[in-house]
Scaffold this motif. Sequence first.
Motif, PDB file in Angstrom:
ATOM      1  N   GLY A   1      -0.732  -5.125   1.226  1.00  0.00           N
ATOM      2  CA  GLY A   1       0.193  -4.779   0.142  1.00  0.00           C
ATOM      3  C   GLY A   1      -0.418  -3.723  -0.769  1.00  0.00           C
ATOM      4  O   GLY A   1       0.222  -2.716  -1.087  1.00  0.00           O
ATOM      5  N   ASN A   2      -1.669  -3.942  -1.176  1.00  0.00           N
ATOM      6  CA  ASN A   2      -2.300  -2.972  -2.076  1.00  0.00           C
ATOM      7  C   ASN A   2      -2.498  -1.620  -1.400  1.00  0.00           C
ATOM      8  O   ASN A   2      -2.481  -0.576  -2.062  1.00  0.00           O
ATOM      9  CB  ASN A   2      -3.637  -3.512  -2.592  1.00  0.00           C
ATOM     10  CG  ASN A   2      -3.409  -4.502  -3.731  1.00  0.00           C
ATOM     11  OD1 ASN A   2      -2.350  -4.485  -4.363  1.00  0.00           O
ATOM     12  ND2 ASN A   2      -4.370  -5.379  -3.969  1.00  0.00           N
ATOM     13  N   GLN A   3      -2.684  -1.626  -0.075  1.00  0.00           N
ATOM     14  CA  GLN A   3      -2.843  -0.341   0.627  1.00  0.00           C
ATOM     15  C   GLN A   3      -1.528   0.432   0.624  1.00  0.00           C
ATOM     16  O   GLN A   3      -1.515   1.655   0.480  1.00  0.00           O
ATOM     17  CB  GLN A   3      -3.369  -0.581   2.041  1.00  0.00           C
ATOM     18  CG  GLN A   3      -4.761  -1.195   1.980  1.00  0.00           C
ATOM     19  CD  GLN A   3      -5.456  -1.272   3.323  1.00  0.00           C
ATOM     20  OE1 GLN A   3      -5.573  -0.292   4.039  1.00  0.00           O
ATOM     21  NE2 GLN A   3      -5.951  -2.448   3.662  1.00  0.00           N
ATOM     22  N   ILE A   4      -0.427  -0.282   0.775  1.00  0.00           N
ATOM     23  CA  ILE A   4       0.881   0.404   0.722  1.00  0.00           C
ATOM     24  C   ILE A   4       1.149   0.882  -0.716  1.00  0.00           C
ATOM     25  O   ILE A   4       1.578   2.016  -0.942  1.00  0.00           O
ATOM     26  CB  ILE A   4       2.015  -0.532   1.199  1.00  0.00           C
ATOM     27  CG1 ILE A   4       1.781  -0.970   2.650  1.00  0.00           C
ATOM     28  CG2 ILE A   4       3.365   0.163   1.077  1.00  0.00           C
ATOM     29  CD1 ILE A   4       2.748  -2.028   3.151  1.00  0.00           C
ATOM     30  N   ILE A   5       0.848   0.023  -1.682  1.00  0.00           N
ATOM     31  CA  ILE A   5       1.075   0.374  -3.099  1.00  0.00           C
ATOM     32  C   ILE A   5       0.248   1.614  -3.471  1.00  0.00           C
ATOM     33  O   ILE A   5       0.741   2.542  -4.109  1.00  0.00           O
ATOM     34  CB  ILE A   5       0.727  -0.831  -4.009  1.00  0.00           C
ATOM     35  CG1 ILE A   5       1.766  -1.934  -3.794  1.00  0.00           C
ATOM     36  CG2 ILE A   5       0.650  -0.434  -5.479  1.00  0.00           C
ATOM     37  CD1 ILE A   5       1.368  -3.300  -4.350  1.00  0.00           C
ATOM     38  N   ASP A   6      -1.001   1.636  -3.034  1.00  0.00           N
ATOM     39  CA  ASP A   6      -1.873   2.797  -3.307  1.00  0.00           C
ATOM     40  C   ASP A   6      -1.268   4.080  -2.757  1.00  0.00           C
ATOM     41  O   ASP A   6      -1.271   5.117  -3.419  1.00  0.00           O
ATOM     42  CB  ASP A   6      -3.235   2.581  -2.636  1.00  0.00           C
ATOM     43  CG  ASP A   6      -4.234   1.999  -3.617  1.00  0.00           C
ATOM     44  OD1 ASP A   6      -3.807   1.518  -4.676  1.00  0.00           O
ATOM     45  OD2 ASP A   6      -5.441   2.028  -3.298  1.00  0.00           O
ATOM     46  N   ALA A   7      -0.781   3.993  -1.498  1.00  0.00           N
ATOM     47  CA  ALA A   7      -0.205   5.191  -0.859  1.00  0.00           C
ATOM     48  C   ALA A   7       0.995   5.681  -1.661  1.00  0.00           C
ATOM     49  O   ALA A   7       1.165   6.887  -1.879  1.00  0.00           O
ATOM     50  CB  ALA A   7       0.206   4.881   0.582  1.00  0.00           C
ATOM     51  N   ILE A   8       1.826   4.749  -2.147  1.00  0.00           N
ATOM     52  CA  ILE A   8       3.017   5.147  -2.915  1.00  0.00           C
ATOM     53  C   ILE A   8       2.599   5.744  -4.256  1.00  0.00           C
ATOM     54  O   ILE A   8       3.038   6.833  -4.639  1.00  0.00           O
ATOM     55  CB  ILE A   8       3.946   3.924  -3.134  1.00  0.00           C
ATOM     56  CG1 ILE A   8       4.505   3.442  -1.786  1.00  0.00           C
ATOM     57  CG2 ILE A   8       5.077   4.277  -4.103  1.00  0.00           C
ATOM     58  CD1 ILE A   8       5.206   2.096  -1.857  1.00  0.00           C
ATOM     59  N   GLN A   9       1.696   5.043  -4.960  1.00  0.00           N
ATOM     60  CA  GLN A   9       1.336   5.506  -6.312  1.00  0.00           C
ATOM     61  C   GLN A   9       0.505   6.789  -6.300  1.00  0.00           C
ATOM     62  O   GLN A   9       0.489   7.517  -7.289  1.00  0.00           O
ATOM     63  CB  GLN A   9       0.592   4.402  -7.049  1.00  0.00           C
ATOM     64  CG  GLN A   9       1.533   3.249  -7.445  1.00  0.00           C
ATOM     65  CD  GLN A   9       0.892   2.311  -8.446  1.00  0.00           C
ATOM     66  OE1 GLN A   9      -0.198   1.800  -8.202  1.00  0.00           O
ATOM     67  NE2 GLN A   9       1.561   2.086  -9.558  1.00  0.00           N
ATOM     68  N   ALA A  10      -0.142   7.063  -5.172  1.00  0.00           N
ATOM     69  CA  ALA A  10      -0.908   8.318  -5.091  1.00  0.00           C
ATOM     70  C   ALA A  10       0.033   9.524  -5.064  1.00  0.00           C
ATOM     71  O   ALA A  10      -0.382  10.650  -5.320  1.00  0.00           O
ATOM     72  CB  ALA A  10      -1.782   8.322  -3.844  1.00  0.00           C
ATOM     73  N   HIS A  11       1.292   9.302  -4.698  1.00  0.00           N
ATOM     74  CA  HIS A  11       2.229  10.426  -4.564  1.00  0.00           C
ATOM     75  C   HIS A  11       3.409  10.369  -5.508  1.00  0.00           C
ATOM     76  O   HIS A  11       4.115  11.357  -5.667  1.00  0.00           O
ATOM     77  CB  HIS A  11       2.763  10.483  -3.120  1.00  0.00           C
ATOM     78  CG  HIS A  11       1.717  10.852  -2.134  1.00  0.00           C
ATOM     79  ND1 HIS A  11       0.851   9.936  -1.594  1.00  0.00           N
ATOM     80  CD2 HIS A  11       1.376  12.053  -1.606  1.00  0.00           C
ATOM     81  CE1 HIS A  11       0.033  10.558  -0.769  1.00  0.00           C
ATOM     82  NE2 HIS A  11       0.325  11.828  -0.750  1.00  0.00           N
TER      83      HIS A  11
END
Length: 342
Positions: A128-138
């Motif tokens: 979950g945090n890996q997906i969240i990171d990918a979204i928030q990075a962009h």
Amino acid sequence: MTTTQRSWAKTRTTESGTTEPLLMVRDLEVEYRTKRAIVRAVDHVSFDVFPNEVLGLAGESGCGKSTIAHAVTRILKPPAYITGGKVMFNGIDLLAMDEDNLRGFRWEHLAIVFQSAMNALNPVMTIGNQIIDAIQAHMPVSKRDARTRALELLNTVGIDPRRIDSYPHQLSGGMRQRAVIAIALALNPELIIMDEPTTALDVVVQKQILYEVQQLKDQFGFSIIFITHDLSLLVEISDRIAIMYAGEIVEVAPSQELFRNPKHPYTQRLMNSFPSISGPKQVLAGIPGSPPDLSEPPTGCRFHPRCHVKIAGLCEEVHPALLEVAPNHSAACHLLDPEVAP
Ligand code: SF4
């Protein structure tokens, strides 16, 4: 902007209404430069990928398929260098883009799914945090909105959203690969490059994931470059297939046309070396010899040392051009060139 909106138009059409390629690769060259040798792993490769199309890239190990994926996404690392060509994505020159813009561009417009999910995922972060990171990075979205999107994505790729706080090692191989696909889908890219995405999985899970990828493609309208050495798999999932040999594309055709009517001697041999999942039983035969050393590729046609139908005195000397040999079907072989073949 919500997380589910695209920031970019997905397709463009010409005035006549025909669809332009989403990705245009022209004369791409990639070299591996070491003290001992220069290996041109990709040599003047050109191809297009159209909106909502699956282009399969097939060929034996070391033929340059993965190098193309890494070059197009600009994630090649020394000693690999892009030494020529153009990569145009919706009219934008990716090879001219600086690192800052590239970082924003990747994942948002162009994502890549690697072969080994375990290597692609961070073992000490929940999926979950890996997906969240990918979204928030962009995207400037709150963690709460990004988590909501992550839950949606897990559901979309067939993972129970209650697994959002699981670590990669707590998931099966198939679920890990689905998690990597969820990350690739996070920003709704127009193109996803899948580099041997199911090779490490058993056949049943492989079939399930391929089926789901096709459903997702139809649902979201992205394009795919699907890379594998397994031609039988590619025939099932691809709209068109490009066959690579020794750093070059030697044949391109719609997948069913290629399956029924392979023109290039290498493609014919490759077809005979894989069992068909849905076709009749047949005797399988390998391809004699092995791919050439690309630091010293063969002269003329690179396949000539292994070709059972080579034209003596011609194939060793003259490099065959990739020519249209039937509608939407191109191949690079002297036997198919009316101006050269005896
Ligand atoms: Fe074989 Fe010659 Fe055709 Fe190459 S050009 S595939 S060596 S027949």
